[in-house]
Design an enzyme around this catalytic site. Structure first.
Site, PDB file in Angstrom:
ATOM      1  N   THR A  60     -39.700 -18.399  54.889  1.00 22.09           N
ATOM      2  CA  THR A  60     -40.456 -19.441  55.592  1.00 22.09           C
ATOM      3  C   THR A  60     -41.842 -19.644  55.003  1.00 22.09           C
ATOM      4  OG1 THR A  60     -39.267 -19.069  57.626  1.00 22.09           O
ATOM      5  CG2 THR A  60     -41.419 -20.046  57.860  1.00 22.09           C
ATOM      6  N   TYR A 113     -36.820 -26.537  59.642  1.00 18.35           N
ATOM      7  CA  TYR A 113     -37.343 -26.740  58.287  1.00 18.35           C
ATOM      8  C   TYR A 113     -36.387 -26.051  57.326  1.00 18.35           C
ATOM      9  CZ  TYR A 113     -38.669 -21.953  59.158  1.00 18.35           C
ATOM     10  OH  TYR A 113     -38.612 -20.632  59.487  1.00 18.35           O
ATOM     11  N   SER A 140     -34.036 -15.065  53.355  1.00 21.41           N
ATOM     12  CA  SER A 140     -33.818 -13.623  53.200  1.00 21.41           C
ATOM     13  C   SER A 140     -32.529 -13.108  53.846  1.00 21.41           C
ATOM     14  CB  SER A 140     -35.018 -12.837  53.710  1.00 21.41           C
ATOM     15  OG  SER A 140     -35.120 -12.902  55.110  1.00 21.41           O
ATOM     16  N   THR A 168     -38.752 -13.565  56.688  1.00 20.39           N
ATOM     17  CA  THR A 168     -38.992 -12.500  57.673  1.00 20.39           C
ATOM     18  C   THR A 168     -37.708 -11.842  58.178  1.00 20.39           C
ATOM     19  OG1 THR A 168     -39.065 -14.118  59.462  1.00 20.39           O
ATOM     20  CG2 THR A 168     -41.172 -13.478  58.465  1.00 20.39           C
ATOM     21  N   ASP A 169     -36.556 -12.522  58.010  1.00 18.85           N
ATOM     22  CA  ASP A 169     -35.315 -11.969  58.583  1.00 18.85           C
ATOM     23  C   ASP A 169     -35.009 -10.559  58.070  1.00 18.85           C
ATOM     24  OD1 ASP A 169     -35.125 -14.398  59.836  1.00 18.85           O
ATOM     25  OD2 ASP A 169     -33.053 -14.790  59.245  1.00 18.85           O
ATOM     26  N   LYS A 188     -38.625  -6.872  62.668  1.00 23.16           N
ATOM     27  CA  LYS A 188     -38.812  -8.185  63.288  1.00 23.16           C
ATOM     28  C   LYS A 188     -38.280  -8.083  64.705  1.00 23.16           C
ATOM     29  CE  LYS A 188     -37.901 -13.103  62.537  1.00 23.16           C
ATOM     30  NZ  LYS A 188     -37.270 -14.121  61.689  1.00 23.16           N
ATOM     31  N   GLU A 214     -25.215  13.941  73.552  1.00 25.56           N
ATOM     32  CA  GLU A 214     -24.149  12.934  73.787  1.00 25.56           C
ATOM     33  C   GLU A 214     -22.908  13.248  72.948  1.00 25.56           C
ATOM     34  OE1 GLU A 214     -23.840  10.167  75.729  1.00 25.56           O
ATOM     35  OE2 GLU A 214     -25.866   9.839  76.482  1.00 25.56           O
TER      36      GLU A 214
HETATM   37  N1  GLU Z   1     -34.283 -17.058  57.757  1.00 20.33           N
HETATM   38  C1  GLU Z   1     -35.272 -17.355  56.769  1.00 20.33           C
HETATM   39  C2  GLU Z   1     -35.633 -16.131  55.958  1.00 20.33           C
HETATM   40  O1  GLU Z   1     -35.602 -15.036  56.439  1.00 20.33           O
HETATM   41  C3  GLU Z   1     -36.494 -17.928  57.353  1.00 20.33           C
HETATM   42  C4  GLU Z   1     -37.150 -17.041  58.352  1.00 20.33           C
HETATM   43  C5  GLU Z   1     -38.521 -16.598  57.947  1.00 20.33           C
HETATM   44  O2  GLU Z   1     -38.842 -16.380  56.786  1.00 20.33           O
HETATM   45  O3  GLU Z   1     -39.335 -16.442  58.874  1.00 20.33           O
HETATM   46  O4  GLU Z   1     -35.959 -16.292  54.804  1.00 20.33           O
END
Ligand code: GLU
Length: 359
Positions: free
Chosen positions: A41, A55, A88, A121-122, A194, A316
């Site tokens: 992103t 986007y 990602s 971020t993924d 995340k 457990e």
């Molecule tokens: N899903 C995309 C990625 O991880 C966009 C999410 C992001 O970067 O915040 O590249």
């Protein structure tokens, strides 16, 4: 005589001036930071400035990212390389190894003082943890992303990038393992994930941030105790090829079936990270399946679907008796990576368990 004295004085004066010049140029010299861009992103673009959530990720090239924040050149001599241009969630071990090798080449260079990786971020937490395990360096490595695309009103990428460069340029960041920088906070790669998929404060760690950046100055509050980077026994230089031993994750819930486990075994999966309920629990009706797979050589790693806390060994489930491993406080996706790296070295469960305690 007088002439000799004045000549000597002149020589001293010249020497003093040169030393002052040398000293000030050493003191004033800006560090060199390379930005390794991979997409996400932070490099995303939307149709309109009001599109903060709809986007396309991975559109904007690294030079545009750098030029959008000219202030980073006051912090360091910044240059960029485009390693990938990808969202990602589509990163596989192949891309992970590519990023690691590229970062490894950079940190080996005398004229590189720090590296920033821009990332979606993924799976940012996975890449950060992987680098934390396989790159042997004390130089700062900072992984950064953003939650809003570069075209959005109040895009968070530019300030995140500014902070990430400040962090990578700071001598105080040396030897602290791979860092994640998001939303003013400095995090340790191993225990950060995340946690929110919408807000700009998307990342968190149950053990807290290591520090914060305010106006390019890092403020540190704690340090991790686990092995990483130069203290790691894993080394990207020793990993050949473009894949890792196959490790997959299964998700625990009520009413499970052995179908996925048997299918993974049949497909040649070497280890399963079971993201179990609670303390990485295994339903009583799956214990036989797990033990059958273990007898066939598959590693069973008990992790948890619960975000916080840590899986206790022999609680457990009798892990010693079954020869299973617990993931300690590593979440399933990080446990997958540590297991894959562990399997490049050993299949001894005691050794794998030791690695989970140490990293
Ligand atoms: N899903 C995309 C990625 O991880 C966009 C999410 C992001 O970067 O915040 O590249």
């Amino acid at each position: 005589m007088e002439n000799i004295v004045s000549k000597t004085q002149l020589t001293y004066k010249t020497l003093a001036i040169s030393l002052t010049f040398l000293f000030s140029s050493v003191v004033m010299a800006k560090p060199n930071v390379t930005i390794v861009a991979t997409g996400g992103t932070i490099a995303g673009a939307g149709a309109d400035a009001t599109n903060s959530a709809t986007y396309s990720a991975a559109k904007v090239p690294v030079d545009t990212l750098i030029n959008a924040v000219p202030q980073i050149q006051n912090l360091a001599n910044v240059n960029g390389v485009q390693a990938l241009q990808i969202a990602s969630e589509s990163i596989s071990d192949k891309e992970l190894l590519t990023i690691a090798r590229q970062v490894n080449e950079l940190v080996k260079k005398d004229d590189v003082n720090g590296v920033v990786i821009t990332h979606g971020t993924d799976t940012l937490e996975e890449t950060a943890f992987f680098l934390n395990l396989v790159i042997h360096t004390d130089k700062p490595i900072v992984v950064v992303g953003s939650m809003r695309p570069s075209t959005a009103i109040s895009a968070d990428g530019p300030l995140n990038l500014y902070g990430a460069v400040a962090l990578a340029a700071s001598p105080e960041s040396k030897g602290k393992g791979v860092l994640i920088f998001m939303n003013d906070s400095i995090f340790a790669a191993r225990d950060t994930s995340k946690r929110i998929n919408i807000h700009t404060n998307a990342f968190g760690s149950q053990w807290g941030a290591l520090g914060m950046i305010v106006e390019s100055k890092p403020y540190w509050f704690r340090e991790g105790v686990k092995r990483n980077t130069s203290k790691s026994e894993f080394n990207i230089d020793q990993i050949k090829g473009d894949s890792l031993p196959l490790v997959q994750i299964t998700y625990g819930s009520d009413s499970m079936t052995p179908i996925a486990y048997d299918a993974y075994a049949k497909a040649g999966v070497k280890a399963i990270v079971h993201a179990g309920t609670g303390n990485g629990s295994v339903p009583n009706y799956l214990v036989d399946t797990f033990n059958k797979l273990r007898s066939g050589g598959m590693q069973i790693i008990r992790s948890s679907r619960v975000a916080d806390g840590f899986v206790l060994r022999n609680a457990e489930q009798p892990d010693d008796k079954y020869d299973w491993v617990v993931a300690h406080d590593l979440n399933p996706q990080k446990a997958r990576l540590l297991t894959a790296l562990a399997l490049t070295k050993t299949t001894d469960t005691k050794e794998i368990q030791r690695m989970f305690w140490e990293y």
